[in-house]
Design a protein around this motif. Sequence first.
Motif, PDB file in Angstrom:
ATOM      1  N   ASP A 124      -6.731  13.103  -2.188  1.00 10.76           N
ATOM      2  CA  ASP A 124      -8.107  12.786  -1.805  1.00 10.76           C
ATOM      3  C   ASP A 124      -8.350  11.282  -1.746  1.00 10.76           C
ATOM      4  O   ASP A 124      -9.228  10.812  -1.023  1.00 10.76           O
ATOM      5  CB  ASP A 124      -9.087  13.412  -2.796  1.00 10.76           C
ATOM      6  CG  ASP A 124      -8.988  14.925  -2.824  1.00 10.76           C
ATOM      7  OD1 ASP A 124      -9.046  15.537  -1.742  1.00 10.76           O
ATOM      8  OD2 ASP A 124      -8.839  15.501  -3.916  1.00 10.76           O
ATOM      9  N   ALA A 125      -7.613  10.526  -2.549  1.00 10.23           N
ATOM     10  CA  ALA A 125      -7.718   9.062  -2.564  1.00 10.23           C
ATOM     11  C   ALA A 125      -6.409   8.511  -3.102  1.00 10.23           C
ATOM     12  O   ALA A 125      -5.681   9.209  -3.826  1.00 10.23           O
ATOM     13  CB  ALA A 125      -8.891   8.597  -3.421  1.00 10.23           C
ATOM     14  N   LEU A 126      -6.115   7.255  -2.767  1.00  3.67           N
ATOM     15  CA  LEU A 126      -4.846   6.645  -3.169  1.00  3.67           C
ATOM     16  C   LEU A 126      -5.087   5.307  -3.850  1.00  3.67           C
ATOM     17  O   LEU A 126      -6.027   4.588  -3.511  1.00  3.67           O
ATOM     18  CB  LEU A 126      -3.947   6.407  -1.947  1.00  3.67           C
ATOM     19  CG  LEU A 126      -3.540   7.608  -1.102  1.00  3.67           C
ATOM     20  CD1 LEU A 126      -2.715   7.140   0.091  1.00  3.67           C
ATOM     21  CD2 LEU A 126      -2.761   8.602  -1.927  1.00  3.67           C
ATOM     22  N   ALA A 127      -4.195   4.981  -4.779  1.00  5.06           N
ATOM     23  CA  ALA A 127      -4.124   3.643  -5.353  1.00  5.06           C
ATOM     24  C   ALA A 127      -2.700   3.154  -5.160  1.00  5.06           C
ATOM     25  O   ALA A 127      -1.749   3.922  -5.326  1.00  5.06           O
ATOM     26  CB  ALA A 127      -4.491   3.663  -6.836  1.00  5.06           C
ATOM     27  N   VAL A 128      -2.546   1.876  -4.832  1.00  3.32           N
ATOM     28  CA  VAL A 128      -1.209   1.365  -4.539  1.00  3.32           C
ATOM     29  C   VAL A 128      -1.013  -0.016  -5.161  1.00  3.32           C
ATOM     30  O   VAL A 128      -1.922  -0.845  -5.172  1.00  3.32           O
ATOM     31  CB  VAL A 128      -0.970   1.295  -3.009  1.00  3.32           C
ATOM     32  CG1 VAL A 128      -1.963   0.369  -2.324  1.00  3.32           C
ATOM     33  CG2 VAL A 128       0.471   0.886  -2.691  1.00  3.32           C
ATOM     34  N   VAL A 129       0.172  -0.217  -5.708  1.00  2.00           N
ATOM     35  CA  VAL A 129       0.610  -1.533  -6.179  1.00  2.00           C
ATOM     36  C   VAL A 129       1.679  -2.001  -5.204  1.00  2.00           C
ATOM     37  O   VAL A 129       2.753  -1.392  -5.107  1.00  2.00           O
ATOM     38  CB  VAL A 129       1.195  -1.466  -7.603  1.00  2.00           C
ATOM     39  CG1 VAL A 129       1.593  -2.868  -8.070  1.00  2.00           C
ATOM     40  CG2 VAL A 129       0.214  -0.830  -8.568  1.00  2.00           C
ATOM     41  N   THR A 130       1.403  -3.071  -4.475  1.00  2.00           N
ATOM     42  CA  THR A 130       2.350  -3.517  -3.462  1.00  2.00           C
ATOM     43  C   THR A 130       2.100  -4.963  -3.077  1.00  2.00           C
ATOM     44  O   THR A 130       1.007  -5.502  -3.286  1.00  2.00           O
ATOM     45  CB  THR A 130       2.258  -2.629  -2.198  1.00  2.00           C
ATOM     46  OG1 THR A 130       3.246  -3.032  -1.252  1.00  2.00           O
ATOM     47  CG2 THR A 130       0.888  -2.738  -1.550  1.00  2.00           C
ATOM     48  N   TYR A 153      -4.406  -1.890  -6.366  1.00  2.00           N
ATOM     49  CA  TYR A 153      -4.382  -1.877  -7.826  1.00  2.00           C
ATOM     50  C   TYR A 153      -3.521  -3.017  -8.352  1.00  2.00           C
ATOM     51  O   TYR A 153      -2.432  -3.259  -7.827  1.00  2.00           O
ATOM     52  CB  TYR A 153      -3.835  -0.533  -8.306  1.00  2.00           C
ATOM     53  CG  TYR A 153      -3.966  -0.262  -9.790  1.00  2.00           C
ATOM     54  CD1 TYR A 153      -5.126  -0.573 -10.477  1.00  2.00           C
ATOM     55  CD2 TYR A 153      -2.925   0.328 -10.504  1.00  2.00           C
ATOM     56  CE1 TYR A 153      -5.256  -0.312 -11.827  1.00  2.00           C
ATOM     57  CE2 TYR A 153      -3.045   0.598 -11.866  1.00  2.00           C
ATOM     58  CZ  TYR A 153      -4.218   0.281 -12.518  1.00  2.00           C
ATOM     59  OH  TYR A 153      -4.346   0.543 -13.864  1.00  2.00           O
ATOM     60  N   ILE A 154      -4.007  -3.702  -9.346  1.00  2.00           N
ATOM     61  CA  ILE A 154      -3.355  -4.823 -10.026  1.00  2.00           C
ATOM     62  C   ILE A 154      -3.310  -6.069  -9.149  1.00  2.00           C
ATOM     63  O   ILE A 154      -3.697  -7.152  -9.571  1.00  2.00           O
ATOM     64  CB  ILE A 154      -1.937  -4.446 -10.518  1.00  2.00           C
ATOM     65  CG1 ILE A 154      -2.041  -3.348 -11.586  1.00  2.00           C
ATOM     66  CG2 ILE A 154      -1.200  -5.669 -11.061  1.00  2.00           C
ATOM     67  CD1 ILE A 154      -0.703  -2.852 -12.108  1.00  2.00           C
ATOM     68  N   ALA A 164     -11.249  -0.631  -2.104  1.00  2.00           N
ATOM     69  CA  ALA A 164     -11.606  -1.328  -3.339  1.00  2.00           C
ATOM     70  C   ALA A 164     -10.395  -2.075  -3.878  1.00  2.00           C
ATOM     71  O   ALA A 164      -9.256  -1.870  -3.434  1.00  2.00           O
ATOM     72  CB  ALA A 164     -12.119  -0.336  -4.382  1.00  2.00           C
ATOM     73  N   PHE A 165     -10.673  -2.912  -4.860  1.00  2.00           N
ATOM     74  CA  PHE A 165      -9.628  -3.579  -5.631  1.00  2.00           C
ATOM     75  C   PHE A 165      -9.973  -3.456  -7.105  1.00  2.00           C
ATOM     76  O   PHE A 165     -11.107  -3.723  -7.515  1.00  2.00           O
ATOM     77  CB  PHE A 165      -9.514  -5.054  -5.248  1.00  2.00           C
ATOM     78  CG  PHE A 165      -8.726  -5.885  -6.230  1.00  2.00           C
ATOM     79  CD1 PHE A 165      -7.400  -5.580  -6.508  1.00  2.00           C
ATOM     80  CD2 PHE A 165      -9.316  -6.955  -6.902  1.00  2.00           C
ATOM     81  CE1 PHE A 165      -6.672  -6.333  -7.434  1.00  2.00           C
ATOM     82  CE2 PHE A 165      -8.600  -7.717  -7.817  1.00  2.00           C
ATOM     83  CZ  PHE A 165      -7.274  -7.398  -8.087  1.00  2.00           C
ATOM     84  N   VAL A 166      -8.990  -3.052  -7.908  1.00  2.00           N
ATOM     85  CA  VAL A 166      -9.152  -2.992  -9.361  1.00  2.00           C
ATOM     86  C   VAL A 166      -8.060  -3.860  -9.975  1.00  2.00           C
ATOM     87  O   VAL A 166      -6.868  -3.589  -9.795  1.00  2.00           O
ATOM     88  CB  VAL A 166      -9.046  -1.547  -9.886  1.00  2.00           C
ATOM     89  CG1 VAL A 166      -9.161  -1.525 -11.415  1.00  2.00           C
ATOM     90  CG2 VAL A 166     -10.128  -0.666  -9.264  1.00  2.00           C
TER      91      VAL A 166
END
Length: 346
Positions: A124-130, A153-154, A164-166
Amino acid sequence: MKRPTVTDLANAAGLSVSTVNRLLHGTGALRPDTVERILNAAQSIGFYGLGILRERKQTNLPQRKLGFLLQQSHRAINRLWADAIVTAAARRVDTLIKPVIEFEDDLSPEAVAGHLLALGEVCDALAVVTADHPLISQAIDELRARDTPVIAYITDLSAASRAAFVGTDNWKAGRTAAWFISQMAHRPGKVFPFVGSHRYQCQDISDASFRSYMRERAPAFVVHETQLTNEEPQIAFEIVRRLIAEEPDLVGIFVAGGGISGVLRAMRAFDAPRRQDIKIVCRDIGPEAQKGLAEGLITAAVPHSLKRMPEELIEVMLDRIEGRGQTSIQQRIVPFDIVTPESAWT
């Protein structure tokens, strides 16, 4: 004493009998606050079906499948991030979350973009570190067109379509690292920042702010060209071993990216007086960094919070799912931790 009935429960909760029956029999979804009203009323009147109602509360919750694309499965810190995400997901009481955590060992933008698109098919939603790259931005654009929000993310990304950015305040983290080295070094000398890649915004910003502090507050120190490790401990090991052998004025190393295990391995090969003369600050808090802190090889760590970051990330992901179609980019900045040899946990 007469056992409370469903009608009694409905009256106590201030709701209709049909609403209470919907929860009892699992025949329809109710608002979370309505469920809580029924549960509180059931407990207050001693309703016989309290256990069933608590089970129904769980099944009544909305269910979300959240995808997390992390990097390099062989790195212990990334495994810690995965565990922290699972724990944060399990703590949510308002949503049943199924975390889908995958790792990409090939850090090329082609591999990351392809993996991201595949994961977007089932989540449903994704977070990625890249690392930041146009191919990653294109993949995020495509996912946005499918109505699948992607959260950086990060480390932030330049993709205009990210939802977004977290992360943390990387500018402050770099200046904090510089403060530690300038204050703890026995004398002014040469300092070398390390990054895994110039395309990781969090590392690049930390590097820039580290230099900013040194220019402003510690001009007697000489900050040399940033060393590139490609997130590989062996490369970091070889760089540090060479620097210690060739640079007698080396007094500080700031590891803004991966490679701390290689840095520490190189340090251990030299005698104690030389090790004590070099102050190391890193942004890692994995097992190797914790060991380095315990040994006194690391002066301080300024890592992302392993507890708060995943909690904030999941909060933002759920929020973006509900707000699909929003054009604004949400930003959630979480304070980084500061860990010294005397405050490190085991």
